[in-house]
Enzyme design. Structure first.
Site, short mmCIF file in Angstrom:
data_model
loop_
_atom_site.label_atom_id
_atom_site.label_comp_id
_atom_site.label_asym_id
_atom_site.label_seq_id
_atom_site.Cartn_x
_atom_site.Cartn_y
_atom_site.Cartn_z
CD GLU A 67 -14.68 -8.17 -11.00
OE1 GLU A 67 -14.40 -7.29 -10.54
OE2 GLU A 67 -16.06 -8.94 -10.90
CG ASP A 127 -24.81 -7.49 -12.77
OD1 ASP A 127 -25.87 -6.72 -11.89
OD2 ASP A 127 -23.89 -6.73 -12.31
CG HIS A 184 -17.05 -4.76 -8.99
ND1 HIS A 184 -17.07 -6.02 -9.38
CD2 HIS A 184 -18.25 -4.16 -8.63
CE1 HIS A 184 -17.88 -6.20 -8.28
NE2 HIS A 184 -18.62 -4.86 -8.04
CG ASN A 217 -13.28 -4.94 -7.94
OD1 ASN A 217 -13.86 -4.18 -7.98
ND2 ASN A 217 -12.95 -6.98 -8.54
#
Ligand code: PGA
Length: 241
Positions: free
Chosen positions: A143, A67, A138, A136
């Site tokens: 996400e 990313d 990811h 979380n």
């Protein structure tokens, strides 16, 4: 999923580094999928030291990163291109032209996503993908809520991700709101995956990954669809397992 438990961060980095250098030596033209963040830094230090001491060569290795932030130029110290150059590439004999990241500064970002997805396919896909995990759940910047069928795409970062990553910036206002990330389906196409985690902050995410079922609310759970995933984590990260 295979789980390798280590005493601490340093041992996690050494263990993963040893497995990685073995793979590189047995397949000198390997394509590595690489990650940024605090977790892989120790592995990169291991690879650099191994390159210096044992002369493992990267002259045929290709790398594709997961990313990149939208809007940060490669010269920006918070861009992932900058991170990779300074924490790894410039210390190895890898050819710059064989290191790939999405470009988050182009005007046509959709076209950039398509280009990156095709580029990965064009070089024959990823042999070994390194992944961290967000609190979380990811993976990359996928996400919660991201489709398991997603390919490289633009993502709006979750507020808790921006908050976690604000430690590298002067303030949270400077953290980009969007990024380009390999999709979950892109990640799942890699032949083998190492998921790395260290510290208590990741313990709940790892427990959810290992104990619970699959849900798009928890992106890392997509890894259950993959047949060759190894979790390499320290005992603090595995404390609920
Ligand atoms: P970290 O990030 O390695 O900096 O904890 C991991 C992630 O958010 O995927």
């Amino acid at each position: 999923m295979k789980i390798i438990s280590t005493e601490n961060y340093q041992e996690m980095s050494i263990k993963a580094g040893l497995l990685l250098t073995e793979k590189i030596r047995s397949n000198p033209a390997i394509t590595l999928g690489l990650a940024t963040g605090s977790t892989p830094k120790g592995i990169y230090q291991f690879l650099i030291k191994d390159h210096q001491d044992n002369h493992t060569t990267y002259n045929q290795v290709k790398s594709v990163n997961l990313d990149e932030y939208i809007g940060l130029a490669p010269s920006n110290p918070n861009s992932y291109r900058y991170f990779m150059q300074h924490n790894l590439f410039e210390h190895l004999d890898i050819q710059g032209s064989n290191t790939y990241l999405p470009n988050g500064t182009v005007s046509d970002l959709e076209a950039e996503c398509n280009r990156y997805e095709k580029l990965i396919e064009g070089i024959g896909g990823v042999d070994l993908q390194l992944l961290g995990i967000g609190q979380n759940g990811h993976i990359g910047f996928n996400e919660p809520g991201t489709s398991f069928n997603s390919r490289t795409h633009i993502i709006t970062l979750a507020e808790n991700t921006r908050l976690a990553n604000s430690r590298f910036f002067n303030s949270i206002d400077e953290v980009p709101k969007q990024a380009i990330t390999m999709g979950i389906a892109t990640i799942l196409k890699s032949t083998e995956i190492f998921l790395l985690a260290s510290g208590e902050a990741k313990a709940e995410a790892l427990a959810r990954l290992i104990n619970d079922g699959m849900s798009e609310d928890f992106p890392a759970s997509a890894l259950k669809l993959h047949e060759n995933v190894t979790i390499i984590a320290d005992k603090d990260a595995l404390k609920y397992i």
